[in-house]
Design a protein around this motif. Sequence first.
Motif, PDB file in Angstrom:
ATOM      1  N   ASP A 217       9.348   9.013 -10.603  1.00 32.71           N
ATOM      2  CA  ASP A 217      10.075   8.990  -9.240  1.00 32.71           C
ATOM      3  C   ASP A 217       9.995   7.385  -9.094  1.00 32.71           C
ATOM      4  O   ASP A 217      10.710   6.879  -8.064  1.00 32.71           O
ATOM      5  N   GLN A 218       8.908   7.481  -8.301  1.00 33.35           N
ATOM      6  CA  GLN A 218       7.697   5.693  -7.393  1.00 33.35           C
ATOM      7  C   GLN A 218       8.143   4.542  -8.278  1.00 33.35           C
ATOM      8  O   GLN A 218       8.636   3.760  -7.950  1.00 33.35           O
TER       9      GLN A 218
ATOM     10  N   PRO B 200       5.976   6.453 -17.303  1.00 37.61           N
ATOM     11  CA  PRO B 200       6.324   6.974 -16.077  1.00 37.61           C
ATOM     12  C   PRO B 200       6.387   8.756 -15.887  1.00 37.61           C
ATOM     13  O   PRO B 200       6.394   8.901 -14.396  1.00 37.61           O
TER      14      PRO B 200
ATOM     15  N   PHE C 190       2.939  10.070 -14.700  1.00 40.11           N
ATOM     16  CA  PHE C 190       1.817   9.692 -13.340  1.00 40.11           C
ATOM     17  C   PHE C 190       3.039   9.003 -12.218  1.00 40.11           C
ATOM     18  O   PHE C 190       3.246   7.648 -12.214  1.00 40.11           O
ATOM     19  N   GLY C 191       3.978   9.508 -12.197  1.00 39.07           N
ATOM     20  CA  GLY C 191       5.109   9.146 -10.811  1.00 39.07           C
ATOM     21  C   GLY C 191       6.051   8.748 -11.257  1.00 39.07           C
ATOM     22  O   GLY C 191       6.945   7.487 -10.911  1.00 39.07           O
TER      23      GLY C 191
END
Length: 170
Positions: A161-162, A155, A158-159
């Motif tokens: 928050d999403q 996480p 690679f993003g």
Amino acid sequence: METSASRPVVARVPLVLAVAVLIVAVDQATKFWAESALPGRAPVPVLGEFLQLRLLYNPGAAFSIGAGATWIFTIITAVAVVVLIWFAVKPAPRVQTLALSLLLGGAVTHLLDRLFREPGFARGHVVDFIDYNGWFVGNVADIALFCGAVLLLIPALFGGDQAKKADDEN
């Protein structure tokens, strides 16, 4: 709507305990098997020379670093277990809780080896038996530690928050 980050500690504890206890049980059972089936044997090929079973006792850390300082690793591992418990029960997305649970299980089982295996209390050697092409020899706890670390990093790389937003919507 209640998010994973806002659930009380009581809701996370069963997952943390279940994963950690599963890792400890599988790791210790496979070490028991390795100690009964592999002593005095040549490496047993699983996938040719790429993956073999070979019994070793590791007094140090990864790659046998610090073999003369086993008691230091015992203290570090004990502190890591306490810190992981503290973080694992704090509000966090499910993936992070799972990652911390894997790390906790791996750390606890290594601590048990350090405390209760030969040559003595707090100086015990970790049982390793999975040989990865001669690069290193590990065990089930090492696999759990690696997977937990990767789950924490994905996480962030690679993003995160999403991933957190998707987890909060569940």
